[in-house]
Design a protein around this motif. Structure first.
Motif, PDB file in Angstrom:
ATOM      1  N   SER A  31       5.844 -11.033  -0.132  1.00 48.01           N
ATOM      2  CA  SER A  31       5.162 -12.167  -0.753  1.00 48.01           C
ATOM      3  C   SER A  31       3.745 -12.188  -0.574  1.00 48.01           C
ATOM      4  O   SER A  31       3.045 -12.293  -1.566  1.00 48.01           O
ATOM      5  CB  SER A  31       5.862 -13.499  -0.356  1.00 48.01           C
ATOM      6  OG  SER A  31       7.232 -13.574  -0.368  1.00 48.01           O
ATOM      7  N   VAL A  32       3.108 -11.840   0.396  1.00 45.27           N
ATOM      8  CA  VAL A  32       1.909 -11.827   0.585  1.00 45.27           C
ATOM      9  C   VAL A  32       1.220 -10.703  -0.135  1.00 45.27           C
ATOM     10  O   VAL A  32       0.148 -10.784  -0.966  1.00 45.27           O
ATOM     11  CB  VAL A  32       1.423 -11.516   2.281  1.00 45.27           C
ATOM     12  CG1 VAL A  32      -0.116 -11.189   2.482  1.00 45.27           C
ATOM     13  CG2 VAL A  32       1.753 -12.617   3.073  1.00 45.27           C
ATOM     14  N   GLY A  34       2.417  -9.549  -2.961  1.00 47.58           N
ATOM     15  CA  GLY A  34       2.543  -9.684  -4.210  1.00 47.58           C
ATOM     16  C   GLY A  34       1.529 -10.708  -4.637  1.00 47.58           C
ATOM     17  O   GLY A  34       0.951 -10.676  -5.760  1.00 47.58           O
ATOM     18  N   VAL A  35       0.996 -11.755  -3.658  1.00 48.61           N
ATOM     19  CA  VAL A  35      -0.125 -12.648  -4.081  1.00 48.61           C
ATOM     20  C   VAL A  35      -1.152 -11.802  -4.297  1.00 48.61           C
ATOM     21  O   VAL A  35      -2.125 -11.926  -5.220  1.00 48.61           O
ATOM     22  CB  VAL A  35      -0.111 -13.735  -3.063  1.00 48.61           C
ATOM     23  CG1 VAL A  35      -1.482 -14.725  -3.015  1.00 48.61           C
ATOM     24  CG2 VAL A  35       1.062 -14.664  -2.868  1.00 48.61           C
ATOM     25  N   ILE A  36      -1.637 -10.991  -3.544  1.00 48.60           N
ATOM     26  CA  ILE A  36      -3.086 -10.202  -3.374  1.00 48.60           C
ATOM     27  C   ILE A  36      -2.823  -9.449  -4.708  1.00 48.60           C
ATOM     28  O   ILE A  36      -3.810  -9.196  -5.476  1.00 48.60           O
ATOM     29  CB  ILE A  36      -2.962  -9.059  -2.294  1.00 48.60           C
ATOM     30  CG1 ILE A  36      -2.966  -9.918  -0.889  1.00 48.60           C
ATOM     31  CG2 ILE A  36      -4.255  -8.292  -2.438  1.00 48.60           C
ATOM     32  CD1 ILE A  36      -3.021  -8.872   0.370  1.00 48.60           C
ATOM     33  N   CYS A  37      -1.315  -8.586  -5.058  1.00 51.20           N
ATOM     34  CA  CYS A  37      -1.508  -7.929  -6.193  1.00 51.20           C
ATOM     35  C   CYS A  37      -1.678  -8.669  -7.631  1.00 51.20           C
ATOM     36  O   CYS A  37      -2.244  -8.246  -8.413  1.00 51.20           O
ATOM     37  CB  CYS A  37      -0.279  -7.135  -6.404  1.00 51.20           C
ATOM     38  SG  CYS A  37      -0.097  -5.858  -5.166  1.00 51.20           S
ATOM     39  N   LEU A  38      -0.948  -9.884  -7.249  1.00 53.55           N
ATOM     40  CA  LEU A  38      -1.232 -10.901  -8.673  1.00 53.55           C
ATOM     41  C   LEU A  38      -2.562 -11.511  -8.930  1.00 53.55           C
ATOM     42  O   LEU A  38      -3.079 -11.496 -10.198  1.00 53.55           O
ATOM     43  CB  LEU A  38      -0.180 -11.993  -8.266  1.00 53.55           C
ATOM     44  CG  LEU A  38      -0.058 -13.168  -9.494  1.00 53.55           C
ATOM     45  CD1 LEU A  38       0.349 -12.472 -10.800  1.00 53.55           C
ATOM     46  CD2 LEU A  38       0.665 -14.396  -8.990  1.00 53.55           C
ATOM     47  N   SER A  39      -3.048 -11.628  -7.858  1.00 52.89           N
ATOM     48  CA  SER A  39      -4.772 -11.981  -7.937  1.00 52.89           C
ATOM     49  C   SER A  39      -5.408 -10.882  -8.650  1.00 52.89           C
ATOM     50  O   SER A  39      -6.191 -11.162  -9.751  1.00 52.89           O
ATOM     51  CB  SER A  39      -5.293 -12.447  -6.364  1.00 52.89           C
ATOM     52  OG  SER A  39      -4.571 -13.294  -5.857  1.00 52.89           O
ATOM     53  N   CYS A  59      -4.883  -4.380  -2.051  1.00 52.12           N
ATOM     54  CA  CYS A  59      -3.494  -4.162  -2.551  1.00 52.12           C
ATOM     55  C   CYS A  59      -2.912  -2.911  -1.698  1.00 52.12           C
ATOM     56  O   CYS A  59      -1.761  -3.215  -1.074  1.00 52.12           O
ATOM     57  CB  CYS A  59      -3.245  -3.807  -3.895  1.00 52.12           C
ATOM     58  SG  CYS A  59      -4.185  -5.380  -4.821  1.00 52.12           S
TER      59      CYS A  59
END
Length: 243
Positions: A31-32, A34-39, A59
């Protein structure tokens, strides 16, 4: 992540890892990630360049942390991810020829170590005929890419040689994932799809660098690239859980 993967994870087995490989730990860490990649992807989509360049190497760095925590004995893959991170840093400055060359070298080693990671798993299943086929394939594809890069991308000199070698190793890596799927474990179907995404990502990148650029180019490049990195790791995580 498919229901099948979640079924395997739900076993919550403690294996040779720095932290227990449980469903909870996997969800938290990914999840962490994923948040970095989504950013990174949102910054790329809206072309917000400064924060995109800052977030980009984190990432793959966080993916390397996940690999280290869950599968610390997978040295080749850890080194491979870190080489990818170095390549990401150099390609932040891809308007400079020297950085493109250094980035290519870093990504070249990224795939060398991924090949070694796969080889270390399937080496007992590889026969002489497989080795001869891979050597012949390597030489033929290198010759093909060497000619193609001059004709279509107008590359010359050291950049052309490095680019040809990188392209060859990229496709060779893809071939190894197919071999691992056929000879060793169905889990490697994830890395086969990852190989497709790697090739797609690098095809888009090559096009924007040497043929024709287009707006928001970093979004499809990073979307396919980050997806490929995760899919390449999935077989090793699932194999570790299954020990």
């Amino acid at each position: 992540m498919s229901g099948f993967v979640l079924d395997v994870i739900s076993q919550e087995k403690e294996v040779s890892s720095l932290i227990p490989i449980t469903k909870t730990n996997i969800i938290i860490l990914f999840s962490v990630f994923g948040v970095i990649c989504l950013s990174e992807l949102l910054f790329a989509l809206f072309e917000i360049e400064k924060p995109r360049k800052i977030v980009k190497p984190f990432c793959t760095l966080f993916l390397a942390v996940i690999v280290l925590l869950f599968t610390p004995k997978n040295y080749f893959f850890i080194i491979g991810v870190l080489c990818g991170m170095v390549g990401d840093i150099f390609f932040i400055f891809k308007d400079q020829r020297k950085c493109v060359l250094l980035g290519l070298v870093a990504f070249l080693f990224n795939h060398v170590f991924y090949i070694l990671a796969t080889w270390s798993v399937i080496r007992d299943q590889i026969e002489t005929i497989h080795t001869l086929f891979l050597i012949a394939f390597f030489l033929l594809f290198f010759a093909f890419s060497f000619l193609a890069l001059e004709k279509f991308c107008h590359m010359k000199g050291l950049l052309r040689i490095t680019g040809s070698l990188y392209m060859t190793l990229l496709v060779l890596d893809f071939a190894y994932q197919i071999m691992a799927r056929l000879l060793y474990s169905h889990f490697f179907i994830y890395s086969v799809f990852g190989g497709v995404l790697f090739i797609l990502s690098d095809s888009i990148l090559t096009c924007t660098l040497f043929i024709k650029d287009f707006k928001r180019r970093d979004f499809p490049i990073m979307l396919t690239y980050l997806g490929a990195q995760v899919l390449f790791y999935m077989p090793y995580l699932l194999l570790t859980i299954g020990e």
